[in-house]
Design an enzyme around this catalytic site. Structure first.
Site, mmCIF file in Angstrom:
data_model
loop_
_atom_site.group_PDB
_atom_site.id
_atom_site.type_symbol
_atom_site.label_atom_id
_atom_site.label_comp_id
_atom_site.label_asym_id
_atom_site.label_seq_id
_atom_site.Cartn_x
_atom_site.Cartn_y
_atom_site.Cartn_z
ATOM 1 C CB SER A 1 54.113 -11.656 58.801
ATOM 2 O OG SER A 1 53.040 -12.359 59.352
ATOM 3 C CG ASP B 1 54.751 -12.038 67.177
ATOM 4 O OD1 ASP B 1 53.526 -11.877 67.057
ATOM 5 O OD2 ASP B 1 55.523 -12.081 66.199
ATOM 6 C CG HIS C 1 53.212 -10.393 63.771
ATOM 7 N ND1 HIS C 1 53.983 -11.533 63.953
ATOM 8 C CD2 HIS C 1 52.714 -10.473 62.494
ATOM 9 C CE1 HIS C 1 53.961 -12.258 62.851
ATOM 10 N NE2 HIS C 1 53.206 -11.636 61.959
#
Length: 267
Positions: free
Chosen positions: A95, A217, A245
């Site tokens: 991320s 996502d 995610h």
């Protein structure tokens, strides 16, 4: 300062193996990699850490000004690499850590020799010529909700971020991780993450790079993965057969296979 204690550095795997550094995202800690570490440890020296303010890091070292920019988190990475005298390490960032890795690799090119970007996003807010997945109003509402009731926000948003509603234990784990973070620290990290714009930094990447996105996502749509791939010269894009995610938890076998395939190709 004792960097190892500050960032709760943990080293495992083959002592003489190539180095892989695993970096977690917002609201998480190194435990998010627990299903990845066994797959890497047989052949690699695996370095895990917590950003200051996360997990079991030294919370007294947290500074709002430093961690109000992604550069502050990138400095944590550089500090850890220098403390361990790492050379040519593979940096795996989940991320927001994917973009932190870009900044760290530019700041210390001798330390980081390749990047794996798991569900990356260089900008979350849409513009006229870019789709990040959120409007400016969406992000304003998200941050306002987080700041007014962080625990409630965590309970509501973590399952959405994780996806996989048929496996509620995954959403519960992410909720627990979010709720374990100090709300004041989470507020700063959230603003740093969701208001960032690192698109121009992508063109500076000069190391072998793997971009991993997921079929679905809500935080980093496939358009974002395609954008990151297009902006980083010579990068490889792999779309994982995963939703949500956090594919390292929801689809660990596919995630680990893609990472290992990339790492083997570096030798």
């Amino acid at each position: 300062m004792d960097i190892r204690r500050r960032n709760n550095v943990v080293i495992t795997g083959r002592p003489d193996g190539p180095v892989v550094v695993l970096a977690h995202g917002f609201g998480c800690d190194q435990n998010m990699w627990r299903l990845t570490v066994p797959a890497l440890a047989e052949h690699y020296r695996v370095v895990l850490f917590d950003y200051v303010g996360s997990g079991r890091s030294d919370l007294t070292a947290w500074d709002e000004e430093r961690y109000s920019t992604l550069q502050g988190y990138a400095q944590d990475v550089v500090d850890v690499c220098e403390e361990l005298d790492l050379r040519d390490a593979a940096f795996v960032g989940h991320s927001v850590s994917a973009m932190v890795g870009v900044l760290a690799a530019r700041a210390a090119p001798e330390r980081i020799g390749s990047l794996v970007m798991v569900a990356p996003s260089p900008r979350y807010i849409d513009t006229a010529d870019y789709r990040g997945g959120f409007s400016a109003e969406d992000i304003d509402e998200l941050l306002a909700s987080l700041e007014s009731n962080y625990l409630g926000w965590s309970a509501a948003m973590a399952p959405v971020i994780m996806g996989n509603p048929e496996r509620p234990e995954l959403g519960e784990e992410l909720t627990h991780s979010f709720c374990a973070t100090d709300p004041d620290i989470a507020r700063v990290f959230a603003r740093t993450t969701f208001l960032s714009d690192s698109r121009d930094d992508l063109k500076t990447v000069a190391v072998p790079t793997l971009v991993l996105d997921c079929v679905q996502d809500v935080i980093a749509p496939r358009e974002v993965g395609a954008y990151v791939h297009a902006e980083i010269p010579g990068s490889t894009l792999v779309t994982l057969p995963a939703t949500g995610h956090c594919p390292q938890l929801s689809a660990p076998q596919a995630t680990n296979a893609a990472v290992l395939d990339f790492l083997r190709g570096l030798r």
